[in-house]
Enzyme design. Structure first.
Site, PDB file in Angstrom:
ATOM      1  CG  HIS A 306     -79.925  15.712  36.973  1.00 40.55           C
ATOM      2  ND1 HIS A 306     -79.129  15.729  35.850  1.00 40.55           N
ATOM      3  CD2 HIS A 306     -79.296  16.497  37.894  1.00 40.55           C
ATOM      4  CE1 HIS A 306     -78.065  16.484  36.088  1.00 40.55           C
ATOM      5  NE2 HIS A 306     -78.145  16.967  37.303  1.00 40.55           N
ATOM      6  CG  ASP A 364     -79.616  20.361  43.016  1.00 45.90           C
ATOM      7  OD1 ASP A 364     -78.497  20.755  43.368  1.00 45.90           O
ATOM      8  OD2 ASP A 364     -79.924  20.159  41.833  1.00 45.90           O
TER       9      ASP A 364
END
Length: 429
Positions: A306, A364
């Site tokens: 991320h 995600d």
């Protein structure tokens, strides 16, 4: 005024830059007067080192993997709270009392239907249109139907607009999905929860009832809660920038939806599932792992690591629990896509390369697995993200409107084009 001053020496002059102290996070240099005093701009592509606003809503510590909504850790909220309670928290700053939550829930529930004429908008789109394209258009058009909540200077109209968008975005997203598969629209049911109502509108048909599974309902509620806000990300910054011009709230949220559509932002979970489909089977995973480790291959594993979190994404820990519960409930063991996902997860958590690079599965990765298992097509992943983030956008927009020194957003630039030159007549070129 700040107690600490930083000194900037430039061209023989010294300038004082106040150092601002946040509740959490690094100190912030106040450069608001720098251009006026020193005639210089700062250069910060992507605004990665620039605080564009003050905010009391969300805080992220990427180094330790921490996400706070109004000071509350996301793990605690995910375990003990609900999405609508979190909506109240983000909007108003504090957790609600029981009467406040009941009143807020009723107000949201009573606004879930959309104006009947809005149904005609969907007929103007092709059936194979991406649901996000449909949502951008329909949400932007809400200003044409709800004139009584577009005056940004009226606190009550801002409140009504906030409730309407939180309530109606799931309905609009479900309608976009139903339209794409050629099924009739399903109207909202006030007896269902926020997440349960969305699932019903997506998967029920008029011919028979749809029984909402409590586990799927809880998983959807968590997905919405975990995505509700995330500091000054691209779509939130877009909403703030649009709002700084005085645009109506529906236009601002439509702008946020458009920005969220990008594969580097809200489309990441869709991109992750598309990557899993490209891999196809467990026996091809070593090939793609080798590509991921080869910097010259151009291949990137989606759903890992991320930009902000330099440690484990705290939302991913919670989402992994939901993913395991959903897969167990649905008894999905032979789905090749999900087998690839589970094996990739195992490798990422054990392989020294991924551990050293801190390429852990992110939110995600797990949300895509859950939504795929529920039966949603990948094109619906980002619309569900938009539903979830709506309350964050609205909270940030309301906060911006309330700022005393609020100004229209106007970033500067480092101009690298031609110097001033004279026009050359066409016959002399």
């Amino acid at each position: 005024m700040s107690d600490t001053i930083a000194k900037l020496e430039l061209n023989g002059n010294t300038y004082d830059l106040p150092v601002l102290k946040p509740t959490h996070g690094p100190d912030v240099l106040d450069i608001r007067k720098l251009y006026g005093e020193a005639d210089v701009f700062t250069f910060d592509p992507g605004f990665t080192s620039t605080a564009a606003c003050e905010s009391a809503i969300t805080y992220i510590d990427g180094d330790v993997g921490e996400l706070l909504y109004r000071g509350y850790p996301i793990e605690q909220l995910a375990e003990k709270s609900t999405h609508l309670e979190v909506c109240y928290l983000l909007l108003y700053g504090e957790l609600p009392t029981a009467p406040q939550l009941a009143d807020f829930t009723q107000r949201v529930t009573r606004h879930t239907m959309v104006h009947e004429q809005m149904h005609y908008f969907f007929r103007g789109f092709r059936r194979d249109a991406h649901p996000m394209a449909t949502m951008v258009g329909v949400v932007g058009a809400m200003a044409a139907f709800y004139h009584d909540s577009t005056d940004i200077n009226d606190p009550w109209q801002r409140e009504v607009a906030a409730i309407r968008m939180i309530a109606k975005l799931p309905t609009i997203a479900a309608m976009a999905y139903k339209y794409s598969v050629g099924q009739p629209f399903v109207y909202p049911k006030n007896a269902l929860s926020y997440a349960g109502n969305f699932l019903n509108m997506c998967f029920a048909v008029p011919a028979e009832d749809y029984l909402v599974s409590p586990i799927l309902e809880k998983a959807m509620d968590r997905i919405m809660m975990l995505h509700a806000d995330h500091e000054q990300n691209a779509s939130t910054s877009t909403v703030r920038l649009a709002g700084s011009s005085g645009a109506n709230p529906f236009a601002c949220i439509a702008a946020g939806i458009a920005c969220l559509w990008g594969p580097a932002h809200g489309g990441a979970n869709q991109a992750c599932l598309e990557m899993l489909k490209e891999i196809g089977s467990v026996d091809r995973i070593p090939e793609y792992i080798a590509k991921a480790k080869d910097k010259t291959s151009g291949f990137r594993l989606m759903g890992f690591g991320h930009r902000v979190y330099k440690n484990f994404d705290p939302r991913a820990k919670v989402m992994k629990e939901s993913a395991d519960e959903v897969l167990e409930l649905l008894g999905i063991h032979n789905n090749p896509l999900l087998q690839v996902a589970k094996e990739l997860e195992r490798i990422a958590l054990e392989d020294e390369y991924f551990i050293s690079k801190k390429l852990y599965p992110n939110v995600d990765f797990y949300s895509g697995i859950i939504l795929e298992a529920m039966g949603f097509p990948t094109a619906m992943f980002t619309p569900i993200f938009a539903i979830s983030r709506t309350v964050g956008w609205i909270s940030q927009w309301k906060e911006m409107i309330g700022e005393k020194n609020q100004k229209i957003g106007r970033p500067r630039q480092l101009y690298i084009g031609p110097a001033k030159r004279d026009y050359v007549d066409l016959r002399h070129r």
